[in-house]
Motif scaffolding. Structure first.
Motif, PDB file in Angstrom:
ATOM      1  N   LYS A   1     -11.435 -11.358  -5.650  1.00 49.74           N
ATOM      2  CA  LYS A   1     -11.587 -10.097  -6.133  1.00 49.74           C
ATOM      3  C   LYS A   1     -12.896  -9.799  -6.327  1.00 49.74           C
ATOM      4  CE  LYS A   1      -7.032  -9.653  -8.558  1.00 49.74           C
ATOM      5  NZ  LYS A   1      -6.397  -9.538 -10.222  1.00 49.74           N
ATOM      6  N   ALA A   2     -13.884 -10.562  -6.207  1.00 42.53           N
ATOM      7  CA  ALA A   2     -15.172 -10.085  -6.614  1.00 42.53           C
ATOM      8  C   ALA A   2     -16.145  -9.684  -5.750  1.00 42.53           C
ATOM      9  CB  ALA A   2     -15.663 -11.376  -7.519  1.00 42.53           C
ATOM     10  N   VAL A   3     -16.926  -9.028  -5.857  1.00 48.81           N
ATOM     11  CA  VAL A   3     -18.449  -8.711  -5.284  1.00 48.81           C
ATOM     12  C   VAL A   3     -19.298  -9.236  -6.357  1.00 48.81           C
ATOM     13  CG1 VAL A   3     -19.949  -7.082  -4.480  1.00 48.81           C
ATOM     14  CG2 VAL A   3     -17.842  -6.818  -4.229  1.00 48.81           C
ATOM     15  N   ILE A   4     -20.101 -10.581  -6.019  1.00 47.61           N
ATOM     16  CA  ILE A   4     -21.088 -11.164  -6.901  1.00 47.61           C
ATOM     17  C   ILE A   4     -22.311 -10.670  -6.320  1.00 47.61           C
ATOM     18  CG2 ILE A   4     -21.881 -13.009  -7.904  1.00 47.61           C
ATOM     19  CD1 ILE A   4     -19.042 -14.153  -7.892  1.00 47.61           C
ATOM     20  N   VAL A   5     -23.209 -10.331  -7.038  1.00 47.63           N
ATOM     21  CA  VAL A   5     -24.554  -9.650  -6.748  1.00 47.63           C
ATOM     22  C   VAL A   5     -25.732 -10.358  -7.364  1.00 47.63           C
ATOM     23  CG1 VAL A   5     -26.024  -7.761  -6.150  1.00 47.63           C
ATOM     24  CG2 VAL A   5     -23.736  -7.337  -6.403  1.00 47.63           C
ATOM     25  N   GLN A   6     -26.178 -11.457  -6.616  1.00 40.30           N
ATOM     26  CA  GLN A   6     -27.236 -12.145  -7.411  1.00 40.30           C
ATOM     27  C   GLN A   6     -28.920 -11.619  -7.026  1.00 40.30           C
ATOM     28  OE1 GLN A   6     -26.727 -13.966  -9.696  1.00 40.30           O
ATOM     29  NE2 GLN A   6     -24.931 -15.284  -9.453  1.00 40.30           N
ATOM     30  N   PRO A   7     -29.851 -11.899  -7.651  1.00 43.46           N
ATOM     31  CA  PRO A   7     -31.115 -11.146  -7.528  1.00 43.46           C
ATOM     32  C   PRO A   7     -31.720 -11.055  -6.045  1.00 43.46           C
ATOM     33  CG  PRO A   7     -31.405 -12.810  -9.256  1.00 43.46           C
ATOM     34  CD  PRO A   7     -30.032 -12.977  -8.783  1.00 43.46           C
ATOM     35  N   ASP A   8     -31.182 -12.260  -4.783  1.00 40.02           N
ATOM     36  CA  ASP A   8     -31.442 -11.984  -3.628  1.00 40.02           C
ATOM     37  C   ASP A   8     -30.240 -12.365  -2.648  1.00 40.02           C
ATOM     38  OD1 ASP A   8     -31.599 -14.705  -3.957  1.00 40.02           O
ATOM     39  OD2 ASP A   8     -33.638 -14.892  -3.248  1.00 40.02           O
ATOM     40  N   ARG A   9     -29.169 -12.356  -3.160  1.00 43.04           N
ATOM     41  CA  ARG A   9     -27.854 -12.597  -2.428  1.00 43.04           C
ATOM     42  C   ARG A   9     -26.739 -11.851  -2.754  1.00 43.04           C
ATOM     43  NH1 ARG A   9     -26.569 -16.574   1.096  1.00 43.04           N
ATOM     44  NH2 ARG A   9     -28.632 -17.231   1.268  1.00 43.04           N
ATOM     45  N   VAL A  10     -25.919 -11.588  -1.665  1.00 43.96           N
ATOM     46  CA  VAL A  10     -24.616 -10.768  -2.408  1.00 43.96           C
ATOM     47  C   VAL A  10     -23.355 -11.509  -1.744  1.00 43.96           C
ATOM     48  CG1 VAL A  10     -23.201  -8.641  -1.886  1.00 43.96           C
ATOM     49  CG2 VAL A  10     -25.519  -8.448  -2.256  1.00 43.96           C
ATOM     50  N   VAL A  11     -22.562 -11.793  -2.605  1.00 39.95           N
ATOM     51  CA  VAL A  11     -21.380 -12.488  -1.959  1.00 39.95           C
ATOM     52  C   VAL A  11     -19.918 -11.707  -2.091  1.00 39.95           C
ATOM     53  CG1 VAL A  11     -19.890 -14.846  -2.273  1.00 39.95           C
ATOM     54  CG2 VAL A  11     -22.214 -14.851  -2.752  1.00 39.95           C
ATOM     55  N   ILE A  12     -19.180 -11.703  -1.236  1.00 40.39           N
ATOM     56  CA  ILE A  12     -18.075 -10.588  -1.088  1.00 40.39           C
ATOM     57  C   ILE A  12     -16.718 -11.447  -0.976  1.00 40.39           C
ATOM     58  CG2 ILE A  12     -16.909  -8.552  -0.260  1.00 40.39           C
ATOM     59  CD1 ILE A  12     -19.660  -7.533   0.499  1.00 40.39           C
ATOM     60  N   GLY A  13     -15.796 -11.364  -2.043  1.00 36.01           N
ATOM     61  CA  GLY A  13     -14.643 -11.906  -1.861  1.00 36.01           C
ATOM     62  C   GLY A  13     -14.684 -13.677  -1.922  1.00 36.01           C
ATOM     63  N   ASN A  14     -14.041 -14.119  -1.067  1.00 35.66           N
ATOM     64  CA  ASN A  14     -14.087 -15.651  -1.023  1.00 35.66           C
ATOM     65  C   ASN A  14     -15.097 -16.470  -0.487  1.00 35.66           C
ATOM     66  OD1 ASN A  14     -11.724 -16.627  -2.467  1.00 35.66           O
ATOM     67  ND2 ASN A  14     -10.405 -16.018  -0.871  1.00 35.66           N
ATOM     68  N   GLY A  15     -16.250 -15.635   0.100  1.00 34.77           N
ATOM     69  CA  GLY A  15     -17.301 -16.491   0.607  1.00 34.77           C
ATOM     70  C   GLY A  15     -18.188 -15.661   1.584  1.00 34.77           C
ATOM     71  N   LEU A  16     -17.812 -14.457   2.032  1.00 36.98           N
ATOM     72  CA  LEU A  16     -18.633 -13.611   2.855  1.00 36.98           C
ATOM     73  C   LEU A  16     -19.866 -13.426   2.181  1.00 36.98           C
ATOM     74  CD1 LEU A  16     -18.902 -12.488   5.806  1.00 36.98           C
ATOM     75  CD2 LEU A  16     -17.831 -10.256   4.778  1.00 36.98           C
ATOM     76  N   GLN A  17     -20.990 -14.032   2.591  1.00 40.66           N
ATOM     77  CA  GLN A  17     -22.548 -13.805   1.965  1.00 40.66           C
ATOM     78  C   GLN A  17     -23.566 -13.069   2.863  1.00 40.66           C
ATOM     79  OE1 GLN A  17     -23.774 -17.337   0.135  1.00 40.66           O
ATOM     80  NE2 GLN A  17     -21.745 -18.089  -0.201  1.00 40.66           N
ATOM     81  N   PHE A  18     -24.460 -12.381   2.270  1.00 42.15           N
ATOM     82  CA  PHE A  18     -25.442 -11.815   2.814  1.00 42.15           C
ATOM     83  C   PHE A  18     -26.652 -12.125   2.141  1.00 42.15           C
ATOM     84  CE2 PHE A  18     -21.858  -9.287   3.526  1.00 42.15           C
ATOM     85  CZ  PHE A  18     -21.864  -8.983   4.880  1.00 42.15           C
ATOM     86  N   GLY A  19     -27.785 -12.798   2.826  1.00 43.47           N
ATOM     87  CA  GLY A  19     -29.086 -13.412   2.086  1.00 43.47           C
ATOM     88  C   GLY A  19     -29.839 -12.573   2.369  1.00 43.47           C
TER      89      GLY A  19
END
Length: 606
Positions: free
Chosen positions: A346-364
């Motif tokens: 259920k989560a969009v997790i935004v770190q200082p230089d990375r975004v993780v959406i749902g169970n693991g779709l990641q954008f560096g």
């Protein structure tokens, strides 16, 4: 609130406000020493170069303990007009002070001597590393002629290998340099400081004791522009992350957003508020992000801390069908013994230089502040979660009225501390029940707030209060410190007095380590009681402005607060507050039992 680092731009000029929101956009390059009109290079010293660099990046005060290996270096640092030496009682407190200074100023520095000083400050540097704070730890090292010899030196463990200290610092700093010759000392120092600021982590700089005063052509006399390479988002990754996140969140019925502690390192506080304003979501903060998310925001619903959250906050967060976490740290403390009900899908997790959406779709290669600002322009407004919160919200009650001379209760104490807060205040909460009581304080706009949740080192607050107050002289600091924690680092109340600080320290005397009692009780949690006000008066010893009081009931508390805010407003005020040993917040009682359960899990079957 965003932490800012004072830098010098590519023209050599400091921004008008003395701070910038992000590094200058000029790429980092080797810095060429200035040459006078005659064409003959003038020569400065390594010590002067280091001093000037500290001032250029925003350090006006450094915290130090002298030792024979750093004395000549200290001479040169003290000669710098823009730099002030703050002598501390021990290296651990010097490191804690640099930590507190970095929280308020954006970068801090401490100077110690080789090994005996370095290993003493190590715990504080580890804490700064865990909290993503840029602290420059400078060590006066052995004479350059002793490296590579068979000699055994004092302040070492008695072997000729001098790398023990360096090896200890490697896991808790992002960059380390050992300067034992001058040819590339200029580049080593500049690279270390730039790395510290860019990574927002501590660095270790060791300087041989015989090098600080030696002139060298690479150290120009005239000010040289200092710059660090900026970070950029990958534009394609940014656009893709925003597209996917907007689709994910717009499908939700009652999404929420939660700020985490890495908002600080990402310098994304303003961007987070821009997104909150645009999307209409209910807004919460993780406990370690208190002070980074404005509590005056119209849709702020409180602190999300699992089962010990602000009333009605956990219910809204954990029942949401989507949540955006900006800069979270999920550990056993923030998850209350891994008992929170957050689901990754259920989560969009935004770190200082990375975004993780749902169970693991990641954008560096996507910077948090760029992502949040771009997402603010794409999301549909959705106020459902906040409207639901308003339907179920019931205002919290006030503590029962105290009877005449009734022993003081913790909830009464913090009711009065709440009334002291303003935009000109800052709060330091020591590890312990102060965590939970201070979390419930409603922070006015501009009121600072700091505590060390990830590392949780008891005693941190004394040094941190020293450093924070030295950096943020426009704020009156209020520190809430338990008696057990105070006994670890009490000495540097002395340094607060020498610096003329006017902080208010509430020493909470309940006879032991209350937070440890609620996790696992035992005789080791009972401490020897001190006469704390008498101790502070002995430290004061007639030098500096100091006022102390003992408080055992609400009437005495009111009188002490009135005095500290009135006739003694320019004094360091030390108020010893007596509470019952079992007077713990309800949040600590539940949190302690859950953390205890997590700590006592049986071994997994082999």
């Amino acid at each position: 609130m965003e932490t800012k680092v004072g830098l010098v731009d590519a023209t050599g000029k400091r921004p008008a406000n003395g701070a910038v929101d992000s590094p200058p956009e000029t790429p980092f390059h080797p810095i060429v020493p200035a040459t006078p009109a005659s064409g003959v290079a003038t020569m400065g010293t390594l010590g002067r170069h280091l001093a000037r660099r500290l001032v250029e990046v925003g350090v006006s005060d450094f915290f130090a303990v002298p030792g024979d290996f750093n004395l000549t270096l200290l001479d040169h640092l003290i000669e710098e007009p823009g730099l002030r030496f703050i002598g501390c009682c021990n290296e651990l407190n010097a490191g804690y002070a640099a930590d507190g200074y970095a929280r308020a100023r954006g970068v801090g520095a401490c100077v110690v001597t080789f090994t005996v000083g370095g290993l003493s400050v190590l715990n504080a540097i580890a804490g700064a590393y865990s909290e993503n704070l840029p602290v420059i730890c400078i060590v006066g090292g052995p004479n350059s002629n002793d490296f590579g010899t068979n000699r055994i030196l004092h302040h070492t463990i008695g072997i000729s290998d001098f790398t023990q200290e360096l090896r200890c610092f490697q896991p808790v700093t992002c960059h380390q340099v050992v300067i034992n010759h001058l040819d590339d000392a200029h580049e080593q120092i500049d690279t270390a400081i730039a790395t510290c600021l860019r990574e927002s982590k501590p660095v270790y700089i060791s300087i041989s004791c015989n090098l600080a005063a030696i002139p060298h052509p690479s150290f120009g006399r005239d000010p040289i522009p200092y710059s660090i390479s900026p970070k950029w988002s990958n534009q394609a990754a940014l656009e893709a992350a925003v597209e996917v996140a907007a689709e994910f969140l717009d499908k939700a019925v009652k999404p929420v957003m939660i700020g985490g502690p890495k908002l600080r390192v990402a310098k994304a506080g303003k961007a987070f508020v821009e997104l909150a304003d645009a999307c209409g979501y209910a807004v919460a903060a993780m406990p370690s992000a208190k002070g980074l998310v404005p509590e005056s925001h119209p849709r702020f619903i409180g602190t999300y801390w699992g089962s010990v959250s602000t009333a009605f906050c956990a219910e809204m967060v954990e029942s949401a069908d989507a949540y955006l976490f900006a800069g979270p740290i999920f550990n056993d403390y923030s998850s209350v013994g891994y008992s929170h009900l957050i689901k990754r899908e259920k989560a969009v997790i935004v770190q200082p230089d990375r975004v993780v959406i749902g169970n693991g779709l990641q954008f560096g290669c996507v910077l948090m502040k760029d992502f949040l600002r771009a997402l603010a322009k794409r999301l549909k407004s959705n106020t459902t979660a906040y409207e639901n919160y308003c339907r179920i919200f019931v205002p919290s009650g006030q503590p029962p009225e105290s009877g005449p001379k009734e022993p003081l209760r913790g909830n009464v104490l913090f009711k009065h501390i709440q009334a002291m807060l303003s935009s000109n205040s800052a709060v330091i909460a020591e590890t312990g029940d102060s965590w939970f009581n201070c979390q419930k304080l409603k922070l006015p706009d501009g009121c600072g707030y700091e505590f060390q949740m990830q590392y949780g080192s008891i005693g941190w607050s004394v040094g941190a209060a020293l450093g924070y107050a030295q950096a943020a002289k426009d704020k009156r600091l209020i520190a809430c410190i338990g008696d057990g924690s105070f006994q670890v680092t009490a000495q540097d109340v002395s340094t607060m007095l020498r610096c003329g600080q006017n902080s208010i320290i509430f020493l909470i005397n309940n006879g032991g380590y209350t937070i440890e009692v609620e996790i696992h009780d035992g005789p080791y949690n009972v401490i020897k009681n001190w006469n704390y006000t008498a101790l502070v008066e002995a430290i004061h010893n007639g030098e500096g402005n100091c006022w102390t009081a003992k408080v055992k009931c609400e009437e005495e508390l009111k009188e002490a607060i009135a005095t500290s805010m009135g006739p003694k407003k320019d004094c360091l005020c030390f108020i010893e507050v007596f509470l019952h040993k079992d007077d713990a917040s309800k949040e600590l009682l539940e949190w302690g039992s859950r953390v205890s359960a997590a700590n006592s899990r049986p071994p997994s079957p082999q």
